[in-house]
Design a protein around this motif. Structure first.
Motif, PDB file in Angstrom:
ATOM      1  N   ILE A 236       0.843  -1.205   0.000  1.00 14.78           N
ATOM      2  CA  ILE A 236       0.000   0.000   0.000  1.00 14.78           C
ATOM      3  C   ILE A 236       0.878   1.255   0.000  1.00 14.78           C
ATOM      4  CG2 ILE A 236      -1.701   1.295   1.378  1.00 14.78           C
ATOM      5  CD1 ILE A 236      -2.651  -1.621   2.251  1.00 14.78           C
ATOM      6  N   PHE A 237       1.970   1.186   0.755  1.00 21.10           N
ATOM      7  CA  PHE A 237       2.940   2.289   0.801  1.00 21.10           C
ATOM      8  C   PHE A 237       3.553   2.510  -0.588  1.00 21.10           C
ATOM      9  CE2 PHE A 237       7.241   3.570   2.782  1.00 21.10           C
ATOM     10  CZ  PHE A 237       6.898   4.904   2.769  1.00 21.10           C
ATOM     11  N   ALA A 238       3.943   1.399  -1.235  1.00 23.67           N
ATOM     12  CA  ALA A 238       4.548   1.494  -2.572  1.00 23.67           C
ATOM     13  C   ALA A 238       3.550   2.059  -3.584  1.00 23.67           C
ATOM     14  CB  ALA A 238       5.033   0.117  -3.017  1.00 23.67           C
ATOM     15  N   LEU A 239       2.300   1.604  -3.477  1.00 24.96           N
ATOM     16  CA  LEU A 239       1.268   2.137  -4.383  1.00 24.96           C
ATOM     17  C   LEU A 239       1.063   3.625  -4.139  1.00 24.96           C
ATOM     18  CD1 LEU A 239      -1.362  -0.774  -4.273  1.00 24.96           C
ATOM     19  CD2 LEU A 239      -0.014  -0.070  -6.245  1.00 24.96           C
ATOM     20  N   GLY A 240       1.207   4.050  -2.881  1.00 24.33           N
ATOM     21  CA  GLY A 240       1.109   5.478  -2.545  1.00 24.33           C
ATOM     22  C   GLY A 240       2.177   6.277  -3.271  1.00 24.33           C
ATOM     23  N   PHE A 241       3.399   5.746  -3.316  1.00 29.08           N
ATOM     24  CA  PHE A 241       4.484   6.418  -4.039  1.00 29.08           C
ATOM     25  C   PHE A 241       4.134   6.543  -5.521  1.00 29.08           C
ATOM     26  CE2 PHE A 241       7.447   5.928  -0.524  1.00 29.08           C
ATOM     27  CZ  PHE A 241       8.321   6.976  -0.731  1.00 29.08           C
ATOM     28  N   LEU A 242       3.673   5.413  -6.103  1.00 30.66           N
ATOM     29  CA  LEU A 242       3.345   5.411  -7.535  1.00 30.66           C
ATOM     30  C   LEU A 242       2.204   6.377  -7.830  1.00 30.66           C
ATOM     31  CD1 LEU A 242       3.513   1.587  -8.364  1.00 30.66           C
ATOM     32  CD2 LEU A 242       5.102   3.345  -9.115  1.00 30.66           C
ATOM     33  N   ASP A 243       1.260   6.450  -6.899  1.00 30.10           N
ATOM     34  CA  ASP A 243       0.105   7.322  -7.099  1.00 30.10           C
ATOM     35  C   ASP A 243       0.506   8.796  -6.995  1.00 30.10           C
ATOM     36  OD1 ASP A 243      -2.780   7.536  -7.413  1.00 30.10           O
ATOM     37  OD2 ASP A 243      -2.757   8.388  -5.403  1.00 30.10           O
TER      38      ASP A 243
END
Lengths: 465, 204
Positions: A236-243
């Motif tokens: 979820i943290f990684a997806l936050g970066f991508l987002d």
């Protein structure tokens, strides 16, 4: 009442109180009950919307300020909170049935609250600090005071703490890159920092060698909980970066790096997993392979990739909790969990053996089990994006399938005159049956998750588009 | 000018303390060196953060040392093996520390060019501590040394990060992480050291 207080402070404080006041048995029930209530609250009570109950108006505000920074849990976070606390409840209720799992529920509750804080904190890159704190709190759960810490535990601490500086610094660098996107050198540096941080957090090959060691030397239930909790929040943290960062999202090289990491993880874990002769280590390699699948899924740029990611996360929670509980039950008879020790135990622990095999097969993507629908969707997406990647992932899954067949063969290899017994307790049987039934339900009727899956991609407004 | 001189003196202290932690086997000396290192780190952090926020790092660091020291003080049985001096290993570690110091000195101007305004002593001190911490972690599996290695690496990072981020929440959380590592190290030192006895055995 604000959402961060309800889903972060309350479980944190309650975890602390349970740790001090309750015994092992009741702490599991208390932790499980609180998690279930928090999951149901997330489902039924909307955040930032006034509710009238009789003459009382109830509204959960989304943010709280701490030292000039805010913790926010918005309406879009509700399905995620329901998923996290729902699966946590399964883990905590199972803890009592698993036997000796030291301080599992209270520390688990505190860890989940800290990990929830990691998705709520703004600026979001401070999440790395909460992940580090959660790592430290996980250790008393893994190492009882009478047991010397093994190398797996020490490596777990080192790698998770190592990730924090990389992530924090890369966050600062990324802001600079966004302000000046033409500067290739700083883009490269920021990308490298970020990659290193996530490589440590996910345990990307070859940094995952501590996971099988950890499974071997600590309680399989506690270690498996961490193998569920940390990768879930890290994804979820990684997806936050991508987002958040457009250039990260739109750079094809970054997608390729993530995909390659995922393929290598899945393929190598499948290869090594096929040769293991220890039930805990087979679980570890299957979990690593599944993390690889998650990475492969987030590298996709299709419309449905977020749904695939969350579908894997939900099935992973059920698989690992059921599998870990089954191993914990078997461990009561065969402490070392080596194949030579567990040979023929299917006749003594039929329910645990059945649940273990179902969960194991589910991680391989066996049809009609929970792991099958997300893997099918992933293979479908990969077949058009990169057939070679699909082949390697398929080979990795084949390795995990071989380890499942070997585990099954060992467990059923009993003397012909050995009698069938039923040594699981009622609580263990109930939790194992619930887990297995859950896996079958997720496999046959994946649409039961549709209400969740519909809401979850809204967490990432740019990625969901 | 005077402040710059003190900053470079702090860097020298950082190098001496990092080298001592690596090469000297005596845990008391290692913790003493760690205390000196926190003092030097405090000065370097105070180049970019207000005095009150920098002092949080110093206090948290010294509290961590106190926790580790008190725990280790009660484990006298461990002293015999761990405190033996191996000359060959010591020379190798000293050479490694020299390589770290040289690499840090080489990288410092490059980072100053990339991120102007951090200050050469701050970058040099931070990099040297990160390098020393990583070497420490790579060379031992002893719990106290691993904890010291992690704390060293983190304080090096904190020196550099203080130059780019001055949020109170981050300072507080990093102090918590430091204290947490101290408590964790202390817990792991105790784990396995305390014999497990049941109440029935105690009665006997």
């Amino acid at each position: 009442m604000s959402a961060p207080i309800l889903w972060i402070v309350l479980p944190f404080l309650t975890g602390g109180l349970i740790l001090v006041l309750f015994g092992e048995k009741y702490s599991s029930y208390a932790g499980g009950m609180l998690s279930a209530i928090l999951a149901l609250t997330a489902v039924f009570i909307p955040i930032d919307t006034a509710l009238l109950i009789g003459s009382i108006s109830l509204k959960i505000s989304p943010a709280v300020e701490v030292f000039g920074r805010s913790f926010q849990l918005n309406t879009t976070d509700a399905p995620l909170l329901a998923m996290i606390y729902g699966v946590s409840a399964l883990w905590f209720f199972g803890a009592e049935a698993s036997g000796k799992t030291l301080r599992f529920a209270p520390l688990g509750l505190i860890i989940v609250s800290l990990l929830t804080a990691s998705i709520a904190v703004e600026p979001f890159l401070y999440a790395a600090l909460f992940l580090a704190m959660a790592t430290m709190l996980a250790v008393p759960m893994l190492v009882p005071l009478y047991q010397k810490p093994g190398r797996g535990t020490v490596r777990f601490i080192i790698y998770q703490i190592f990730a924090m500086p990389f992530i924090l610094f890369s966050g600062w660098m990324l802001a600079g890159v966004e302000a000046n996107p033409g500067n290739l050198a700083s883009t490269l540096q920021a990308g490298l920092m970020l990659s290193m941080g996530f490589a440590f957090l996910f345990g990307i090959f070859p940094l995952y060698h501590w996971i099988p060691k950890l499974m071997e030397e600590t309680s399989p239930y506690a270690a498996s909980f961490l193998l569920w909790a940390f990768p879930t929040f890290t994804i979820i943290f990684a997806l936050g970066f991508l987002d958040r960062y457009t250039w990260l999202r739109n750079t094809p090289q970054i997608s390729n790096v993530i995909l390659s990491s995922g393929i290598i993880m899945t393929a190598t874990a499948g290869f090594f997993g096929a040769f293991q002769r220890h039930l805990g280590r087979t679980l570890a390699y299957a979990a690593i392979a599944e993390t690889g699948l998650l990475l492969a899924a987030i590298s996709l740029r299709s419309v449905d990739f977020l749904s695939i990611v969350f579908l894997i996360l939900i099935s992973r929670g059920v698989e690992l909790s059921t599998w870990a509980l089954a191993i914990s039950v078997i461990k009561q008879k065969a402490y070392l969990l080596k194949f030579s020790d567990v040979q023929g135990l299917a006749r003594k622990y039929p329910v645990a053996t059945g649940a273990l095999i179902f969960a194991h097969l589910s991680t391989t993507g066996f049809p009609l089990l929970g792991g099958f629908p997300p893997r099918l969707a992933l293979w479908q997406e990969l077949s058009s994006a990169s057939p070679i990647a699909m082949l390697w992932i398929f080979l990795g899954m084949a390795g995990i399938l071989i380890s499942a067949i070997r585990s099954l063969a060992t467990l059923v290899m009993a003397d012909e005159d050995a009698k069938w017994e039923w040594n699981e307790t009622w609580a263990q049987t109930a939790m194992l049956v619930i887990g297995t039934f859950g896996l079958i339900l997720l496999g046959i009727l994946p649409q039961v998750l549709q209400p969740f899956l519909r809401g979850l991609p809204a967490l990432f407004e740019h990625l969901a588009q | 000018m005077g402040i710059d001189v003190i900053s470079w003196v702090a860097v020298v202290f950082v190098l001496i303390s990092a080298a001592s932690m690596l090469t000297v086997r005596d845990w008391r000396f290692a913790l003493g060196a760690l205390a000196l290192q926190y003092l030097a780190a405090f000065w370097l952090v105070s180049r970019h953060l207000p005095f009150a926020m920098s002092s949080i790092k110093l206090i948290a660091g010294w509290m961590t040392i106190a926790i580790l020291g008190i725990t280790r003080l009660n484990q006298t049985e461990l002293d015999t093996d761990a405190d033996t001096i191996h000359t060959g290993g010591t020379i190798f570690q000293a050479i490694l520390m020299g390589i770290v110091a040289l690499s840090a000195a080489g990288a410092t101007p490059l980072i100053e060019n990339a991120i102007p305004g951090m200050g050469l002593p701050v970058i040099m001190g931070g990099l040297a501590l990160i390098g020393a911490g990583v070497i420490n972690l790579g060379m031992t599996s002893d719990i106290l040394r691993v904890t010291i290695g992690l704390l060293t690496m983190l304080s090096g990072f904190e020196i550099i990060y203080a130059a780019v981020e001055s949020a109170i929440l981050v300072t507080g959380l990093l102090a918590l992480v430091n204290l947490g590592l101290g408590i964790l190290g202390s817990y792991l030192l105790l784990a396995g050291y305390i014999p497990l006895t049941s109440p029935e055995e105690e009665e006997l």
